[in-house]
Design an enzyme around this catalytic site. Sequence first.
Site, PDB file in Angstrom:
ATOM      1  N   ARG A  24      -2.276   7.932  -6.770  1.00  0.00           N
ATOM      2  CA  ARG A  24      -3.530   7.948  -6.024  1.00  0.00           C
ATOM      3  C   ARG A  24      -4.396   6.826  -6.578  1.00  0.00           C
ATOM      4  O   ARG A  24      -4.413   6.587  -7.792  1.00  0.00           O
ATOM      5  CB  ARG A  24      -4.274   9.284  -6.189  1.00  0.00           C
ATOM      6  CG  ARG A  24      -3.663  10.454  -5.452  1.00  0.00           C
ATOM      7  CD  ARG A  24      -3.886  10.383  -3.939  1.00  0.00           C
ATOM      8  NE  ARG A  24      -3.371  11.571  -3.257  1.00  0.00           N
ATOM      9  CZ  ARG A  24      -2.148  11.657  -2.720  1.00  0.00           C
ATOM     10  NH1 ARG A  24      -1.326  10.644  -2.751  1.00  0.00           N
ATOM     11  NH2 ARG A  24      -1.772  12.775  -2.108  1.00  0.00           N
TER      12      ARG A  24
ATOM     13  N   GLU B  46      -9.377   4.555   1.243  1.00  0.00           N
ATOM     14  CA  GLU B  46      -8.357   4.191   2.234  1.00  0.00           C
ATOM     15  C   GLU B  46      -8.874   4.492   3.625  1.00  0.00           C
ATOM     16  O   GLU B  46      -9.560   5.509   3.806  1.00  0.00           O
ATOM     17  CB  GLU B  46      -7.067   4.972   1.950  1.00  0.00           C
ATOM     18  CG  GLU B  46      -6.477   4.622   0.586  1.00  0.00           C
ATOM     19  CD  GLU B  46      -5.197   5.390   0.249  1.00  0.00           C
ATOM     20  OE1 GLU B  46      -4.662   6.087   1.125  1.00  0.00           O
ATOM     21  OE2 GLU B  46      -4.751   5.283  -0.904  1.00  0.00           O
TER      22      GLU B  46
ATOM     23  N   HIS C 244      -0.355   2.647   2.030  1.00  0.00           N
ATOM     24  CA  HIS C 244       0.003   4.041   1.703  1.00  0.00           C
ATOM     25  C   HIS C 244       1.230   4.488   2.517  1.00  0.00           C
ATOM     26  O   HIS C 244       1.165   5.445   3.291  1.00  0.00           O
ATOM     27  CB  HIS C 244      -1.194   4.979   1.960  1.00  0.00           C
ATOM     28  CG  HIS C 244      -1.101   6.266   1.198  1.00  0.00           C
ATOM     29  ND1 HIS C 244      -2.180   6.926   0.705  1.00  0.00           N
ATOM     30  CD2 HIS C 244      -0.028   7.015   0.831  1.00  0.00           C
ATOM     31  CE1 HIS C 244      -1.801   8.030   0.078  1.00  0.00           C
ATOM     32  NE2 HIS C 244      -0.480   8.106   0.149  1.00  0.00           N
TER      33      HIS C 244
END
Length: 320
Positions: free
Chosen positions: A239, A268, A287
Amino acid sequence: MKTQNLVVVHELYPALVEALSDAFNLTHFTRLVDDQDRAAFEEAMAQADAYLGSNVAFTEALLDKAPRLKVVASVSVGVDSYPIEAMRERGIVLTNTPDVLTESTADTGFLLLMMAARRAGEMLRKVRDHEWTASLSREDFGVDVHGKTLGIVGMGRIGQAVARRGHDGFGMSVNYTNRSAKPEVEAALDARRVDLETLFRESDFICVTVPLSAETEGLIGREHFALTRPHAVFVNISRGKVVREDELVACLQDGTLHCAGLDVYEREPLSTASPLMTLDNAVCLPHIGSSTFQTRNAMCDLAVDNVKRVLAGEGAITAV
Ligand code: NAP
């Protein structure tokens, strides 16, 4: 007669949408794009027995608006976006999707490691921008992966899968840090448990696979990058908030850290104003960790099974 209300915020494969529509009163959002979606989502949650999805930040206020809610099935292994204690107090079962995503996420880690080592993003741009006009010069060379030392921060399921790739496939030595010792991993991969500083000092490749928690938020920053070897490659697939991103950027800019491969970010989607967008020594993916057809389908199937079991009064398969 369908009596149970399910709210989904996730892209599902078509046959699953059909199956869920048959079994539940289904309210389905692919994603929540704007305030209107958010309002419709909250309205649906007021009647929901179950929620299935990802990328929705849960709050206690949202739980207060969802009095019937019995199960929250996250389509992810990371559960850092849920108020776990508040859910426990309300008797809401939280489930996640471990194991089924381990190998795909480890592939993403190794992809970033290889891309950063061989500067694949930069070289791809060179070809596309018609700058490949002569054979490469030393300025374009990358570094070897095989035979080097791989450092894993968080030797859990994904960390072990990354370490296996390095050890079995590329003849790498393995260092790791972890809350608890992993003697079985040490035996299988000849891995060495070290402290975080030693890991940064004595690894050529560093891959972060620790979950985001109160203990790991902001864990890694300049003091660690300052210890790295001259051609060190830093990879984060856990993360974004585990790393102090402003310090990471500064270390990439001033050469303290050779290069990075990133799948996750503090915020994000990554802002177009982020310096990471334009740094040649940062390989940035959006991601993509577990996003293959097979793995995402398996994650959805597991989440649905968790919902069904909890609503049937049985134990969840993978409760957090
Ligand atoms: P896992 O099996 O639970 O592994 C986590 C490991 O981290 C465990 O070995 C744990 O140690 C260790 N750990 C936890 N807190 C620690 C701390 N404070 N200090 C040191 N070590 C600590 O989880 P996983 O399935 O490998 O997933 C790891 C994370 O990857 C997820 O939480 C998620 O955030 C991230 N992820 C990202 C993507 C992506 O798309 N990029 C996809 C999947 C997962 P113990 O064994 O001692 O508990």
